[in-house]
Design an enzyme around this catalytic site. Structure first.
Site, mmCIF file in Angstrom:
data_model
loop_
_atom_site.group_PDB
_atom_site.id
_atom_site.type_symbol
_atom_site.label_atom_id
_atom_site.label_comp_id
_atom_site.label_asym_id
_atom_site.label_seq_id
_atom_site.Cartn_x
_atom_site.Cartn_y
_atom_site.Cartn_z
ATOM 1 N N GLU A 96 0.861 -1.238 0.016
ATOM 2 C CA GLU A 96 -0.108 -0.169 0.150
ATOM 3 C C GLU A 96 0.843 1.275 -0.019
ATOM 4 O OE1 GLU A 96 -2.464 -1.247 3.281
ATOM 5 O OE2 GLU A 96 -3.278 -2.753 1.937
ATOM 6 N N GLU A 166 3.944 -10.914 0.290
ATOM 7 C CA GLU A 166 2.571 -10.541 0.067
ATOM 8 C C GLU A 166 1.880 -10.204 -1.078
ATOM 9 O OE1 GLU A 166 1.278 -8.772 4.179
ATOM 10 O OE2 GLU A 166 1.858 -7.213 3.113
ATOM 11 N N GLY A 172 -6.339 -8.187 1.292
ATOM 12 C CA GLY A 172 -7.491 -7.236 1.539
ATOM 13 C C GLY A 172 -8.470 -7.814 0.876
ATOM 14 N N SER A 212 -4.721 -11.984 3.133
ATOM 15 C CA SER A 212 -5.921 -12.638 3.501
ATOM 16 C C SER A 212 -5.822 -13.884 4.539
ATOM 17 C CB SER A 212 -6.665 -12.942 2.383
ATOM 18 O OG SER A 212 -7.182 -11.710 1.725
HETATM 19 P P1 PGA Z 1 -4.867 -8.705 4.801
HETATM 20 O O1 PGA Z 1 -3.627 -7.690 4.744
HETATM 21 O O2 PGA Z 1 -4.642 -9.827 5.803
HETATM 22 O O3 PGA Z 1 -6.043 -7.914 5.334
HETATM 23 O O4 PGA Z 1 -5.054 -9.270 3.390
HETATM 24 C C1 PGA Z 1 -2.488 -8.039 4.938
HETATM 25 C C2 PGA Z 1 -1.351 -7.040 4.763
HETATM 26 O O5 PGA Z 1 -1.701 -5.968 4.222
HETATM 27 O O6 PGA Z 1 -0.464 -6.967 5.507
#
Ligand code: PGA
Length: 253
Positions: A96, A166, A172, A212
């Site tokens: 992000e 990731e 998410g 997730s």
């Molecule tokens: P999430 O986020 O478990 O909600 O997918 C993981 C992260 O961004 O570290």
């Protein structure tokens, strides 16, 4: 045996009262020695979190930091400030941050070096987008993120840094990489780390999976050979879910 790590990335969630309530619930969770637990609340609540966690077995991390110790960097937080709050970990280069705030491999490299220099453990995030996976360049992208993120960084033992794989398409979204996909990329990352630092250090570096992770899939993921822990967003916001993740069960084949 290497300790595993379950880290909760709260992102931009939880104000003062919610932070206090969640931490009070988390403090009731029994934490076993084989599992290190870290929570990463937003900057403004780190001070309170630090006080509430005193004497408990849950460590404190930040979600980002600047690489300089101090100076004219409006809106930024330095590694020294995090150390003052007894933070032990800091997430670096989360997708992000890369996507919305333009963070590059070069910047993550500076931040990773600064964190290690201050005795903070960076959780360096890497991972491909869906288009990159579909274009068969996931490994190339991840390899570059690891190599450039760790450029010129010297490690003594490997415990100074954590890598989180990731895949952006799994964050998410409720879509998790399969256990095999996650393990395959974590193994690949370990090979890259071996090239950089040698086998012993590469083996000692914790490689987390994130995207997730939830109470239903945690056991399978944590049973994979090259997955040493999880970086968790959504499921770290409820004490019950996070507790289940901390108490993952290794599923023996
Ligand atoms: P999430 O986020 O478990 O909600 O997918 C993981 C992260 O961004 O570290």
């Amino acid at each position: 045996m290497k300790q595993t790590l379950i880290a909760g990335n709260w992102k931009m969630n939880n104000g003062l009262s919610e932070t206090k309530a969640l931490i009070e619930d988390l403090k009731k969770i029994e934490i076993q020695d084989h599992c290190e637990v870290v929570i990463c609340p937003p900057f403004v609540n780190l001070g309170m979190a630090s006080q509430l966690l005193q004497g408990f077995n849950i460590k404190l991390g930040a979600q980002n930091m600047h690489y300089q110790d101090k100076g004219a960097y409006t809106g930024e937080i330095s590694p020294k400030m995090l150390k003052d709050l007894n933070a032990t970990h800091v997430i670096i280069g989360h997708s992000e941050r890369r996507q919305y705030f333009g963070e590059t491999n070069e910047l993550t490299n500076k931040k990773t070096g600064a964190a290690i220099g201050h005795g903070l453990r960076p959780i360096l995030c890497v991972g491909e987008t869906l288009a990159q996976r579909e274009g068969q360049i996931a490994k190339k992208i991840v390899r570059r993120q690891v190599i450039e993120g760790l450029k010129d960084i010297r490690l003594q033992s490997g415990e100074e840094v954590v890598i989180a794989y990731e895949p952006v398409w799994a964050i998410g979204t409720g879509k998790t990489a399969t256990n095999d996909e996650a393990n395959e990329m974590c193994e690949f990352i370990r090979q890259v780390l071996s090239e950089l630092f040698g086998d012993n250090i590469a083996d000692a570096i914790k490689i987390l999976y994130g995207g997730s992770v939830n109470p239903k899939n945690v056991d399978g993921l944590m049973s994979e050979k090259h997955i040493d822990g999880a970086l968790v967003g959504g499921a770290s916001l409820k004490a019950e879910d996070f507790s289940r993740l901390i108490h993952y069960q290794v599923v023996r084949p």
